[in-house]
Enzyme design. Structure first.
Site, PDB file in Angstrom:
ATOM      1  N   SER A  14     -27.307 -27.334 -24.638  1.00 37.55           N
ATOM      2  CA  SER A  14     -28.636 -27.768 -25.076  1.00 37.55           C
ATOM      3  C   SER A  14     -29.663 -27.687 -23.955  1.00 37.55           C
ATOM      4  CB  SER A  14     -28.553 -29.192 -25.639  1.00 37.55           C
ATOM      5  OG  SER A  14     -27.945 -30.060 -24.700  1.00 37.55           O
ATOM      6  N   ALA A  17     -31.912 -22.170 -23.039  1.00 37.62           N
ATOM      7  CA  ALA A  17     -31.392 -21.001 -23.760  1.00 37.62           C
ATOM      8  C   ALA A  17     -30.887 -21.418 -25.144  1.00 37.62           C
ATOM      9  CB  ALA A  17     -30.281 -20.334 -22.947  1.00 37.62           C
ATOM     10  N   LYS A  36     -22.073 -31.162 -24.074  1.00 37.70           N
ATOM     11  CA  LYS A  36     -20.981 -32.006 -23.584  1.00 37.70           C
ATOM     12  C   LYS A  36     -21.388 -33.391 -23.118  1.00 37.70           C
ATOM     13  CE  LYS A  36     -20.263 -29.850 -19.031  1.00 37.70           C
ATOM     14  NZ  LYS A  36     -19.262 -29.192 -18.204  1.00 37.70           N
ATOM     15  N   TYR A  46     -33.751 -30.304 -14.855  1.00 40.88           N
ATOM     16  CA  TYR A  46     -34.113 -30.584 -13.457  1.00 40.88           C
ATOM     17  C   TYR A  46     -34.981 -29.492 -12.843  1.00 40.88           C
ATOM     18  CZ  TYR A  46     -30.714 -34.183 -14.180  1.00 40.88           C
ATOM     19  OH  TYR A  46     -30.065 -35.279 -14.695  1.00 40.88           O
ATOM     20  N   GLY A  49     -39.966 -25.905 -10.128  1.00 42.48           N
ATOM     21  CA  GLY A  49     -41.022 -24.936  -9.825  1.00 42.48           C
ATOM     22  C   GLY A  49     -41.727 -24.407 -11.049  1.00 42.48           C
ATOM     23  N   GLY A  50     -40.992 -23.798 -11.988  1.00 43.72           N
ATOM     24  CA  GLY A  50     -41.621 -23.317 -13.211  1.00 43.72           C
ATOM     25  C   GLY A  50     -41.068 -22.015 -13.728  1.00 43.72           C
ATOM     26  N   GLU A 114     -44.363 -18.805  -5.435  1.00 42.80           N
ATOM     27  CA  GLU A 114     -43.068 -19.161  -4.835  1.00 42.80           C
ATOM     28  C   GLU A 114     -42.580 -17.970  -4.021  1.00 42.80           C
ATOM     29  OE1 GLU A 114     -40.287 -20.678  -7.758  1.00 42.80           O
ATOM     30  OE2 GLU A 114     -41.632 -22.323  -8.294  1.00 42.80           O
ATOM     31  N   HIS A 238     -30.113 -22.437  -2.644  1.00 44.71           N
ATOM     32  CA  HIS A 238     -31.535 -22.749  -2.504  1.00 44.71           C
ATOM     33  C   HIS A 238     -31.743 -23.241  -1.084  1.00 44.71           C
ATOM     34  CE1 HIS A 238     -35.518 -24.329  -3.138  1.00 44.71           C
ATOM     35  NE2 HIS A 238     -35.525 -23.855  -4.369  1.00 44.71           N
ATOM     36  N   ARG A 284     -35.105 -15.931  -1.233  1.00 46.76           N
ATOM     37  CA  ARG A 284     -34.186 -17.035  -0.945  1.00 46.76           C
ATOM     38  C   ARG A 284     -32.977 -16.674  -0.110  1.00 46.76           C
ATOM     39  NH1 ARG A 284     -34.155 -20.158  -6.645  1.00 46.76           N
ATOM     40  NH2 ARG A 284     -36.347 -20.671  -6.414  1.00 46.76           N
ATOM     41  N   HIS A 345     -27.104 -23.186  -5.839  1.00 49.37           N
ATOM     42  CA  HIS A 345     -28.184 -23.439  -6.798  1.00 49.37           C
ATOM     43  C   HIS A 345     -28.069 -22.634  -8.082  1.00 49.37           C
ATOM     44  CE1 HIS A 345     -32.247 -24.547  -7.975  1.00 49.37           C
ATOM     45  NE2 HIS A 345     -32.618 -23.271  -8.049  1.00 49.37           N
ATOM     46  N   ARG A 380     -31.608 -13.573  -7.236  1.00 52.95           N
ATOM     47  CA  ARG A 380     -32.642 -13.862  -8.242  1.00 52.95           C
ATOM     48  C   ARG A 380     -33.975 -14.222  -7.592  1.00 52.95           C
ATOM     49  NH1 ARG A 380     -34.571 -18.724 -10.656  1.00 52.95           N
ATOM     50  NH2 ARG A 380     -32.933 -19.962  -9.685  1.00 52.95           N
ATOM     51  N   SER A 385     -35.428 -17.485 -13.789  1.00 50.45           N
ATOM     52  CA  SER A 385     -34.268 -17.886 -14.590  1.00 50.45           C
ATOM     53  C   SER A 385     -34.671 -18.471 -15.941  1.00 50.45           C
ATOM     54  CB  SER A 385     -33.454 -18.915 -13.806  1.00 50.45           C
ATOM     55  OG  SER A 385     -32.487 -19.474 -14.626  1.00 50.45           O
TER      56      SER A 385
HETATM   57  P1  FAD Z   1     -28.530 -25.327 -18.847  1.00 51.89           P
HETATM   58  O1  FAD Z   1     -29.929 -25.767 -18.887  1.00 51.89           O
HETATM   59  O2  FAD Z   1     -27.737 -25.683 -17.656  1.00 51.89           O
HETATM   60  O3  FAD Z   1     -27.786 -25.921 -20.130  1.00 51.89           O
HETATM   61  C1  FAD Z   1     -26.388 -25.800 -20.268  1.00 51.89           C
HETATM   62  C2  FAD Z   1     -25.950 -26.687 -21.402  1.00 51.89           C
HETATM   63  O4  FAD Z   1     -24.601 -26.407 -21.750  1.00 51.89           O
HETATM   64  C3  FAD Z   1     -25.983 -28.176 -21.074  1.00 51.89           C
HETATM   65  O5  FAD Z   1     -26.498 -28.837 -22.200  1.00 51.89           O
HETATM   66  C4  FAD Z   1     -24.508 -28.536 -20.872  1.00 51.89           C
HETATM   67  O6  FAD Z   1     -24.197 -29.870 -21.137  1.00 51.89           O
HETATM   68  C5  FAD Z   1     -23.865 -27.609 -21.889  1.00 51.89           C
HETATM   69  N1  FAD Z   1     -22.457 -27.304 -21.643  1.00 51.89           N
HETATM   70  C6  FAD Z   1     -21.892 -26.746 -20.545  1.00 51.89           C
HETATM   71  N2  FAD Z   1     -20.571 -26.598 -20.725  1.00 51.89           N
HETATM   72  C7  FAD Z   1     -20.287 -27.069 -21.964  1.00 51.89           C
HETATM   73  C8  FAD Z   1     -19.104 -27.197 -22.719  1.00 51.89           C
HETATM   74  N3  FAD Z   1     -17.911 -26.831 -22.242  1.00 51.89           N
HETATM   75  N4  FAD Z   1     -19.183 -27.740 -23.955  1.00 51.89           N
HETATM   76  C9  FAD Z   1     -20.364 -28.161 -24.467  1.00 51.89           C
HETATM   77  N5  FAD Z   1     -21.528 -28.062 -23.780  1.00 51.89           N
HETATM   78  C10 FAD Z   1     -21.483 -27.518 -22.558  1.00 51.89           C
HETATM   79  N6  FAD Z   1     -35.154 -21.861 -12.726  1.00 51.89           N
HETATM   80  C11 FAD Z   1     -36.411 -21.420 -12.868  1.00 51.89           C
HETATM   81  O7  FAD Z   1     -36.632 -20.345 -13.440  1.00 51.89           O
HETATM   82  N7  FAD Z   1     -37.453 -22.172 -12.427  1.00 51.89           N
HETATM   83  C12 FAD Z   1     -37.276 -23.368 -11.805  1.00 51.89           C
HETATM   84  O8  FAD Z   1     -38.245 -24.024 -11.439  1.00 51.89           O
HETATM   85  C13 FAD Z   1     -35.958 -23.835 -11.605  1.00 51.89           C
HETATM   86  N8  FAD Z   1     -35.719 -24.994 -10.952  1.00 51.89           N
HETATM   87  C14 FAD Z   1     -34.433 -25.456 -10.876  1.00 51.89           C
HETATM   88  C15 FAD Z   1     -34.202 -26.700 -10.275  1.00 51.89           C
HETATM   89  C16 FAD Z   1     -32.923 -27.215 -10.249  1.00 51.89           C
HETATM   90  C17 FAD Z   1     -32.672 -28.554  -9.599  1.00 51.89           C
HETATM   91  C18 FAD Z   1     -31.857 -26.489 -10.824  1.00 51.89           C
HETATM   92  C19 FAD Z   1     -30.465 -27.048 -10.817  1.00 51.89           C
HETATM   93  C20 FAD Z   1     -32.071 -25.248 -11.398  1.00 51.89           C
HETATM   94  C21 FAD Z   1     -33.361 -24.729 -11.422  1.00 51.89           C
HETATM   95  N9  FAD Z   1     -33.623 -23.488 -11.983  1.00 51.89           N
HETATM   96  C22 FAD Z   1     -34.903 -23.048 -12.116  1.00 51.89           C
HETATM   97  C23 FAD Z   1     -32.562 -22.744 -12.674  1.00 51.89           C
HETATM   98  C24 FAD Z   1     -32.694 -23.020 -14.181  1.00 51.89           C
HETATM   99  O9  FAD Z   1     -33.042 -24.361 -14.362  1.00 51.89           O
HETATM  100  C25 FAD Z   1     -31.412 -22.735 -14.931  1.00 51.89           C
HETATM  101  O10 FAD Z   1     -30.899 -21.489 -14.586  1.00 51.89           O
HETATM  102  C26 FAD Z   1     -31.693 -22.746 -16.433  1.00 51.89           C
HETATM  103  O11 FAD Z   1     -32.303 -23.960 -16.778  1.00 51.89           O
HETATM  104  C27 FAD Z   1     -30.408 -22.545 -17.205  1.00 51.89           C
HETATM  105  O12 FAD Z   1     -30.655 -22.807 -18.552  1.00 51.89           O
HETATM  106  P2  FAD Z   1     -29.472 -22.680 -19.585  1.00 51.89           P
HETATM  107  O13 FAD Z   1     -30.016 -23.069 -20.897  1.00 51.89           O
HETATM  108  O14 FAD Z   1     -28.826 -21.374 -19.426  1.00 51.89           O
HETATM  109  O15 FAD Z   1     -28.388 -23.765 -19.069  1.00 51.89           O
HETATM  110  C1  SIN Z   2     -37.696 -24.390  -7.254  1.00 51.41           C
HETATM  111  O1  SIN Z   2     -38.523 -25.102  -7.796  1.00 51.41           O
HETATM  112  O2  SIN Z   2     -37.689 -24.145  -6.043  1.00 51.41           O
HETATM  113  C2  SIN Z   2     -36.613 -23.792  -8.078  1.00 51.41           C
HETATM  114  C3  SIN Z   2     -37.095 -22.546  -8.649  1.00 51.41           C
HETATM  115  C4  SIN Z   2     -35.972 -21.686  -9.113  1.00 51.41           C
HETATM  116  O3  SIN Z   2     -34.797 -22.025  -9.012  1.00 51.41           O
HETATM  117  O4  SIN Z   2     -36.295 -20.588  -9.569  1.00 51.41           O
END
Ligand code: FAD
Ligand code: SIN
Length: 531
Positions: A14, A17, A36, A46, A49-50, A114, A238, A284, A345, A380, A385
């Site tokens: 959730s 994506a 989960k 979390y 940046g954006g 950035e 990071h 990075r 990261h 990346r 992302s």
């Molecule tokens: P996620 O948002 O991680 O969601 C994964 C989901 O899957 C969660 O709900 C989790 O509970 C669920 N899940 C996992 N395993 C299971 C399982 N076995 N069963 C059921 N559920 C499960 N990227 C940017 O582009 N810009 C930013 O500013 C940026 N800042 C960041 C700051 C931080 C602190 C971090 C950690 C990352 C940042 N990133 C940033 C990277 C970016 O946030 C992630 O790559 C992106 O949000 C991933 O989205 P997602 O939907 O693929 O996965």
């Molecule tokens: C950040 O805000 O520095 C994270 C940005 C990212 O992971 O792309």
């Protein structure tokens, strides 16, 4: 009561994506989202940046594409980078139409800078961009009658033809087994279309910005099911996580450097400029390596990020989360330098997909951080992302709509069989193994690698993995055990991929091999372990 649930679309995760996919898929049929923990808990929540996206007249698609390719160190898939950049703005506008409250300056969306970007192009909600994205998407989900969301359900394994009772069914993914954590029961979730949106792998490392959910479950499940996995050697550290801020490490956004903050050593010198003319705003991989090298030379535990020369009101207004967190640790960022260290990261590798999110298993799609779409290459670019998740989630939806096979007959699935297993109370084994993997990966498979360290890591992970697999066979599954098995498998994939790349490129920097000559860049995004 039946132990099996059926929907047209099954979404695992959730974050950005999974939620954006679900909102589109609900136009076609029933959607079940399994997640989960609490539904908001994700890497997305979390993000600070954006989202990188071309919105200003000074900027251009060509420039964003070029910056992405330079960061990717020669192995981005250029066609997909073009898709990412060109389809990005429309997907970001959809978030705005949903009601996302991004930061504006008058009528114009505020764009900031950035590392690695040659223009201001980061759309954001101050330094809480991810929280705002989760808020708006979960609000939309709650209003949609076609979507059911199940919290505290952790997927254990994918269902393929091996789990069907009648083996006439073709090789394909038919859904998942998931543990309902509160009921302590394994359930069957069947679907014609399974979407992996399980995010990243940061928890494989001892120091990471990723929350506890990031245990690489989607990658490990797909690997066990026989899907192609790729580019796992490219783990992004990071450069600036707050020193000693606990686990996970608190991120100090790169946007702070975009606003003018400068990395300094203990003598107050801007040391990054020795390594790259872009200084603190280099990409990075370069900045993290420069910090690593500086710390090894000085013997210090951290370097500093100096934001004290930036307008105080601007710091407080646009980085309220960072300002408050640092102040809670008695660091006033308007007056004092911030102690920072690199932390794991982002995973540039993952489940190999086509440009429409299809994996090598029919009926299984991967989107977001779990996927290897080829857009990041060996490193990346910042804030690409969230953009990737938006663009490829939509493309997967479009492809599924076009193919139209989300309403076919579903097979009977074998019940989960845990006869002969026991409720093992040896939690210390799980906790110890988890820490062992994290420490091993941090020490031997970190920012700077060597063949001897990788080989040692390979020997160790083989032992640990065998121990865990034995324990798994004898023990009733729990959340902790499911994650531990996945962490060990993902660690093994990272090490094997790293050992198979005999060059230093982007995030994979290995002392035994020189850095690739820029002129010899190959245009090929596929590497690493496959099954
Ligand atoms: P996620 O948002 O991680 O969601 C994964 C989901 O899957 C969660 O709900 C989790 O509970 C669920 N899940 C996992 N395993 C299971 C399982 N076995 N069963 C059921 N559920 C499960 N990227 C940017 O582009 N810009 C930013 O500013 C940026 N800042 C960041 C700051 C931080 C602190 C971090 C950690 C990352 C940042 N990133 C940033 C990277 C970016 O946030 C992630 O790559 C992106 O949000 C991933 O989205 P997602 O939907 O693929 O996965
Ligand atoms: C950040 O805000 O520095 C994270 C940005 C990212 O992971 O792309």
């Amino acid at each position: 009561m039946s132990n099996s649930e059926t929907s047209n679309f099954l979404v695992i995760g959730s974050g950005i994506a999974g939620l954006t996919f679900a909102l589109n898929a609900a136009k076609l049929g029933s959607v079940t989202i399994i997640t989960k923990k609490e539904k908001r808990e994700s890497n997305t929540n979390y993000a600070q940046g954006g989202i990188a996206s071309v919105f200003s007249n000074d900027d251009s698609f060509e420039s964003h594409i070029n910056d992405t390719l330079i960061a990717g160190a020669g192995i981005c898939n250029e066609k997909r980078v073009e898709i990412l950049v060109k389809e990005g703005p429309i997907r970001v506008k959809e978030l705005l139409n949903f009601g996302a409250e991004f930061t504006f300056e008058g009528d114009e969306i505020q764009l900031r800078r950035e590392g690695g970007h040659s223009h201001n192009r980061i759309v954001h909600a101050n330094d809480l961009t991810g929280k705002e994205i989760e808020r708006v998407l979960l609000q939309k989900i709650s209003e949609n009658k076609n979507i059911k969301i199940l919290e505290n359900h952790i997927c254990v394994d994918l269902l393929t033809e091996h789990q069907t009772i009648n083996s006439n069914f073709q090789k394909r993914c038919w859904g998942v087994y998931a543990l309902d954590v509160n009921a302590n029961k394994i359930k069957i979730f069947k679907s014609n279309v399974t979407i992996l949106a399980t995010g990243g792998v940061g928890q494989v490392y001892l120091h990471t910005t990723n929350p506890l959910i990031a245990t690489g479950d989607g990658i490990a499940m797909s690997y066990r099911a026989g899907a192609k996995i790729s580019n796992m050697e490219f783990i992004q550290f990071h450069p600036t996580s707050l020193f000693n801020s606990g686990s996970p490490s608190f991120l100090i956004s790169e946007a702070l450097r975009g606003a003018g903050a400068i990395l300094k050593n203990k003598n107050g010198e801007d040391f990054i400029s020795k390594y790259d003319i872009r200084g603190s705003l280099a990409s990075r991989d370069i900045v993290a390596r420069a910090i690593d090298s500086e710390l090894k030379q000085s013997g210090e535990q951290y370097v500093y990020l100096d934001a004290t020369h930036i307008d105080k009101q601007l710091l407080k207004n646009t980085f309220p989360n960072i300002y408050d967190k640092c102040l809670s640790l008695k660091i006033d960022i308007t007056k004092e330098m911030i102690p920072v260290v690199p932390a794991a990261h982002y995973c540039c590798g993952g489940v190999y997909t086509t440009e429409n999110g299809e994996t090598s298993i029919i009926g299984l799609y991967a989107i977001g951080e779990v996927a290897m779409t080829g857009v990041h290459g060996a490193n990346r670019l910042a804030s690409n992302s969230l953009l990737e998740a938006l663009v490829f989630s939509y493309r997967a939806f479009n492809k599924i709509k076009e193919v139209g096979d989300y309403k076919t007959n579903l097979p009977e699935i074998k019940e989960w069989n845990d006869s002969g297993t026991i409720n093992n109370q040896e939690w210390i084994l799980i906790a110890h193994n988890r820490k062992e993997i994290q420490t091993l990966m941090m020490d031997y498979v970190g920012i700077v690698r060597s063949k001897i360290r990788l080989e040692r890591a390979k020997d160790r992970i083989n032992l640990i993995l065998n121990e865990i697999l034995e324990f798994y066979k004898r023990t009733k599954v729990t959340e902790e055990l499911i994650e531990l098995r996945n962490l060990a498998i993902v660690a093994n994939l990272i090490i094997s991929s790293a050992l198979s790349r005999n060059e230093s490129r982007g995030l994979h920097y290995i002392l035994d091999f020189p850095n690739v000559d820029d002129l010899n860049w190959k245009k090929d995004s596929f590497s690493g372990v496959t099954t």
